[in-house]
Design a protein around this motif. Sequence first.
Motif, PDB file in Angstrom:
ATOM      1  N   ASP A 193      47.546  45.290  33.553  1.00 49.23           N
ATOM      2  CA  ASP A 193      48.497  44.397  32.886  1.00 49.23           C
ATOM      3  C   ASP A 193      47.838  43.088  32.470  1.00 49.23           C
ATOM      4  O   ASP A 193      48.198  42.506  31.438  1.00 49.23           O
ATOM      5  CB  ASP A 193      49.673  44.108  33.820  1.00 49.23           C
ATOM      6  CG  ASP A 193      50.512  45.340  34.092  1.00 49.23           C
ATOM      7  OD1 ASP A 193      50.450  46.287  33.278  1.00 49.23           O
ATOM      8  OD2 ASP A 193      51.220  45.371  35.112  1.00 49.23           O
ATOM      9  N   LEU A 194      46.875  42.644  33.263  1.00 49.14           N
ATOM     10  CA  LEU A 194      46.200  41.387  32.950  1.00 49.14           C
ATOM     11  C   LEU A 194      45.365  41.505  31.681  1.00 49.14           C
ATOM     12  O   LEU A 194      45.515  40.716  30.744  1.00 49.14           O
ATOM     13  CB  LEU A 194      45.314  40.965  34.129  1.00 49.14           C
ATOM     14  CG  LEU A 194      44.395  39.763  33.901  1.00 49.14           C
ATOM     15  CD1 LEU A 194      45.213  38.504  33.635  1.00 49.14           C
ATOM     16  CD2 LEU A 194      43.465  39.558  35.101  1.00 49.14           C
ATOM     17  N   VAL A 195      44.478  42.473  31.631  1.00 50.89           N
ATOM     18  CA  VAL A 195      43.532  42.557  30.513  1.00 50.89           C
ATOM     19  C   VAL A 195      44.167  43.125  29.249  1.00 50.89           C
ATOM     20  O   VAL A 195      43.625  42.954  28.145  1.00 50.89           O
ATOM     21  CB  VAL A 195      42.290  43.376  30.905  1.00 50.89           C
ATOM     22  CG1 VAL A 195      41.571  42.735  32.070  1.00 50.89           C
ATOM     23  CG2 VAL A 195      42.667  44.822  31.239  1.00 50.89           C
ATOM     24  N   GLN A 199      48.585  38.217  24.957  1.00 53.93           N
ATOM     25  CA  GLN A 199      48.344  36.776  24.977  1.00 53.93           C
ATOM     26  C   GLN A 199      47.349  36.406  26.085  1.00 53.93           C
ATOM     27  O   GLN A 199      47.450  35.361  26.705  1.00 53.93           O
ATOM     28  CB  GLN A 199      49.654  36.022  25.189  1.00 53.93           C
ATOM     29  CG  GLN A 199      50.679  36.274  24.096  1.00 53.93           C
ATOM     30  CD  GLN A 199      51.937  35.455  24.289  1.00 53.93           C
ATOM     31  OE1 GLN A 199      51.937  34.390  24.891  1.00 53.93           O
ATOM     32  NE2 GLN A 199      53.045  35.958  23.767  1.00 53.93           N
ATOM     33  N   LEU A 200      46.378  37.281  26.279  1.00 48.41           N
ATOM     34  CA  LEU A 200      45.390  37.071  27.335  1.00 48.41           C
ATOM     35  C   LEU A 200      44.644  35.754  27.156  1.00 48.41           C
ATOM     36  O   LEU A 200      44.351  35.063  28.137  1.00 48.41           O
ATOM     37  CB  LEU A 200      44.397  38.232  27.356  1.00 48.41           C
ATOM     38  CG  LEU A 200      43.228  38.129  28.349  1.00 48.41           C
ATOM     39  CD1 LEU A 200      43.741  38.087  29.784  1.00 48.41           C
ATOM     40  CD2 LEU A 200      42.257  39.287  28.159  1.00 48.41           C
ATOM     41  N   LEU A 201      44.340  35.396  25.932  1.00 49.58           N
ATOM     42  CA  LEU A 201      43.549  34.203  25.653  1.00 49.58           C
ATOM     43  C   LEU A 201      44.408  32.993  25.270  1.00 49.58           C
ATOM     44  O   LEU A 201      43.886  32.004  24.746  1.00 49.58           O
ATOM     45  CB  LEU A 201      42.540  34.498  24.533  1.00 49.58           C
ATOM     46  CG  LEU A 201      41.561  35.640  24.813  1.00 49.58           C
ATOM     47  CD1 LEU A 201      40.638  35.845  23.631  1.00 49.58           C
ATOM     48  CD2 LEU A 201      40.764  35.376  26.090  1.00 49.58           C
ATOM     49  N   ALA A 202      45.707  33.075  25.521  1.00 54.82           N
ATOM     50  CA  ALA A 202      46.581  31.945  25.209  1.00 54.82           C
ATOM     51  C   ALA A 202      46.262  30.769  26.128  1.00 54.82           C
ATOM     52  O   ALA A 202      45.586  30.913  27.146  1.00 54.82           O
ATOM     53  CB  ALA A 202      48.042  32.365  25.360  1.00 54.82           C
ATOM     54  N   ARG A 210      50.314  35.875  32.909  1.00 57.33           N
ATOM     55  CA  ARG A 210      48.875  36.079  32.880  1.00 57.33           C
ATOM     56  C   ARG A 210      48.184  35.248  33.951  1.00 57.33           C
ATOM     57  O   ARG A 210      47.301  35.728  34.670  1.00 57.33           O
ATOM     58  CB  ARG A 210      48.359  35.702  31.492  1.00 57.33           C
ATOM     59  CG  ARG A 210      46.854  35.892  31.202  1.00 57.33           C
ATOM     60  CD  ARG A 210      46.027  34.644  31.554  1.00 57.33           C
ATOM     61  NE  ARG A 210      46.646  33.397  31.270  1.00 57.33           N
ATOM     62  CZ  ARG A 210      46.539  32.727  30.116  1.00 57.33           C
ATOM     63  NH1 ARG A 210      45.809  33.200  29.146  1.00 57.33           N
ATOM     64  NH2 ARG A 210      47.153  31.558  29.967  1.00 57.33           N
ATOM     65  N   ASN A 211      48.633  34.001  34.102  1.00 58.39           N
ATOM     66  CA  ASN A 211      48.047  33.107  35.102  1.00 58.39           C
ATOM     67  C   ASN A 211      48.257  33.640  36.506  1.00 58.39           C
ATOM     68  O   ASN A 211      47.328  33.649  37.328  1.00 58.39           O
ATOM     69  CB  ASN A 211      48.662  31.714  34.991  1.00 58.39           C
ATOM     70  CG  ASN A 211      48.372  31.044  33.664  1.00 58.39           C
ATOM     71  OD1 ASN A 211      47.449  31.447  32.949  1.00 58.39           O
ATOM     72  ND2 ASN A 211      49.149  30.040  33.323  1.00 58.39           N
TER      73      ASN A 211
END
Length: 268
Positions: A193-195, A199-202, A210-211
């Motif tokens: 789910d993380l990768v 919006q991984l690079l938001a 994500r955080n």
Amino acid sequence: MESQPTSESGQSITPTFGQRVSQHFSGKVEPAAGYMPLLTCCFATGLTDGTVYNAYGTFVSMQTGNTIFVALGTSGQNNKPYGWARSLCSIGCFAIGCIAFARMHKLIGGSRLRRTVTFSFFLQTVCVIVATAIIQSGIIDGRYPPFDPTHINFTELAVVALLSFQAAGQIVNSRGLGVGEVPTVVITSLVCDLVSDEQLLAGVTKNGKRNRRFIAFVLTLLGAICGGWISKSTSSVTPSLWLVAALKAVITLYWIDFVPWRRLLGRM
């Protein structure tokens, strides 16, 4: 200002202490209140599994690895005598724990009630304390590394059962509180789910889930490192498990929250 309840005669009624306590524990907690406790549970998971695996050859939280151990045992490829039995015990007790905690939450009134999460983490704390006390008393060998890795002692299953049962409470609470991005006992789906997040690079403030997933992964990793390091430096598994019990106790006190800390801080 809040108005006080009034009687039919118009006089205000002050709730008794018991009524205030009952009202406090009957209140619902917001999902945001579960972020910190559940992230702490990720560290506790890594600490527990990093300690127990080295001593007893099985996990008590990560059931994917245990499933593979059971599968290897059935084909005679498990390099530890009856290691598959420990893993099977862990899987079974984890499943029983999921059922027990889920049913308990329903009986108490709901997964998000303060009394529910408080009692849930209190029960988890008790399980860890009992398991650690059994080892501390000498009933079960808690030396690290084990005195004889090939020695078979089925009393170890008591510790595995208690720790696996309480681990189930963590993921049941994460689901009940609506914080599914922090399952606390699963790394595979968490990393997926993380990768795969679009919006991984938001920005840091733009993607809270994500955080939390990233922090959960790091804390689990750090917990496992600490578990291995503490066991190696102390030649015992009990210090790490006592630390896990302390963390669970602190989380229980966090949920009690009878002193309105936020309100007091807001007045400063």
